[in-house]
Design an enzyme around this catalytic site. Structure first.
Site, PDB file in Angstrom:
ATOM      1  N   ALA A 129      87.127  21.808  59.148  1.00  7.75           N
ATOM      2  CA  ALA A 129      86.825  21.521  60.545  1.00  7.75           C
ATOM      3  C   ALA A 129      85.312  21.404  60.689  1.00  7.75           C
ATOM      4  CB  ALA A 129      87.353  22.627  61.450  1.00  7.75           C
ATOM      5  N   LEU A 155      91.490  27.014  58.336  1.00  9.53           N
ATOM      6  CA  LEU A 155      91.190  26.160  57.192  1.00  9.53           C
ATOM      7  C   LEU A 155      90.211  26.909  56.283  1.00  9.53           C
ATOM      8  CD1 LEU A 155      90.641  22.819  59.152  1.00  9.53           C
ATOM      9  CD2 LEU A 155      92.688  23.506  57.869  1.00  9.53           C
ATOM     10  N   SER A 156      90.009  26.392  55.080  1.00 10.54           N
ATOM     11  CA  SER A 156      89.093  27.085  54.171  1.00 10.54           C
ATOM     12  C   SER A 156      87.749  27.340  54.840  1.00 10.54           C
ATOM     13  CB  SER A 156      88.886  26.262  52.894  1.00 10.54           C
ATOM     14  OG  SER A 156      90.086  26.174  52.163  1.00 10.54           O
ATOM     15  N   GLU A 157      87.229  26.318  55.537  1.00 11.87           N
ATOM     16  CA  GLU A 157      85.982  26.507  56.270  1.00 11.87           C
ATOM     17  C   GLU A 157      85.949  25.676  57.544  1.00 11.87           C
ATOM     18  OE1 GLU A 157      84.568  28.925  53.144  1.00 11.87           O
ATOM     19  OE2 GLU A 157      85.443  26.925  52.918  1.00 11.87           O
ATOM     20  N   THR A 158      85.245  26.216  58.517  1.00 11.91           N
ATOM     21  CA  THR A 158      84.856  25.483  59.714  1.00 11.91           C
ATOM     22  C   THR A 158      83.330  25.434  59.723  1.00 11.91           C
ATOM     23  OG1 THR A 158      86.805  26.154  60.985  1.00 11.91           O
ATOM     24  CG2 THR A 158      84.861  25.461  62.232  1.00 11.91           C
TER      25      THR A 158
END
Length: 258
Positions: free
Chosen positions: A20, A42-45
């Site tokens: 994101a 998600l894994s990262e924002t």
């Protein structure tokens, strides 16, 4: 605030690693940014805020802020080039890891990252128990990288995630020489609520220098053998690593926090 979901290190929707990307006029409260990242799951924002001629960039995993994320940097650059900096060929990010320069290279987006150290460490019984395999070698920086015997051992590894989370590192990478690609890898980050990361740019700041050195090459093509899979083009440049890949847009939406 606008939020985009981007699949990074792939040219196909629903492949690579989804990130994101939130583009805002200023950073939100830390707790709110963490809540958004946890909600996205998600894994990262990534949160990007323009600051003069550059962008300040921060990354949040579902369970906490991280100091470095490669695929979300690619996602942020993809969004900024596509929607905000359409006439630019380069973008500068100011991050917890220092300055990161990003450039367009045809269909690829190339990122200039700091290389990780390759500090050789002793393989312990706890490492072997957590992996469910006996690695050939182990190296440490922010992450731990294990070199396995072959590509199949990487692909079919079934580690104990609870035990992996007890290791003193952010991410755990396993890698071996590849057949179709120069190397294959998988990456796990259970401490941050990420059992297996689909495609990990930051881990290749360790994986790429190792395989460039082993293969006697300046550049390699790396394959991350997660369920979603992804391809990373990597060049070792002394204390820097240039990593490039493609990305595709999944969605874009306005976010209003009430």
């Amino acid at each position: 605030m606008k939020q985009y979901i981007v699949d990074a290190f792939t040219d196909k929707l629903f492949g690579g690693n989804p990130a994101a990307v939130c583009v805002a006029d200023s950073f939100l409260d830390d707790k709110l940014m963490q809540d958004i990242a946890s909600e996205n799951n998600l894994s990262e924002t990534a949160f990007a805020v323009k600051d003069g001629n550059s962008y300040r960039l921060r990354w949040f995993a579902p369970k906490g802020e991280v100091d470095f994320c490669g695929h979300a940097t690619l996602g942020a650059a993809f969004v900024l080039f596509g929607f905000y900096e359409k006439d630019s060929e380069s973008i500068v990010f100011e991050t917890a890891k220092g300055r990161i320069d990003v450039s367009r290279r045809g269909e690829l987006i190339e990122m200039d990252f700091p290389a990780y150290a390759l500090e050789h460490v002793e393989i312990t019984d706890s490492m072997i128990e957590a992996l469910g395999a006996i690695p050939l070698a182990a190296y440490r920086d922010r992450d731990i990288m294990f070199v396995l015997r072959d590509e199949d051992e990487v692909r079919y590894l079934q580690p104990d995630l609870e035990l992996l989370s007890l290791l003193d590192c952010a991410c755990i990478a396993v890698t071996a020489k590849g057949s179709e690609y120069d190397c294959v890898s998988r990456v796990f980050a259970p401490k941050y609520g990420i059992p297996e990361d689909p495609v990990t740019g930051s881990a290749h700041c360790m994986i790429a220098p190792y395989w460039c050195r082993r293969l006697g090459r300046d550049s390699i093509t790396a394959f991350q053998a997660s369920l979603r899979t992804g391809v990373l083009n990597c060049t070792a440049c002394g204390d820097r690593v240039k990593i490039s890949g493609k990305a595709v847009l999944f969605s874009a939406a306005d976010i209003k926090i009430r």
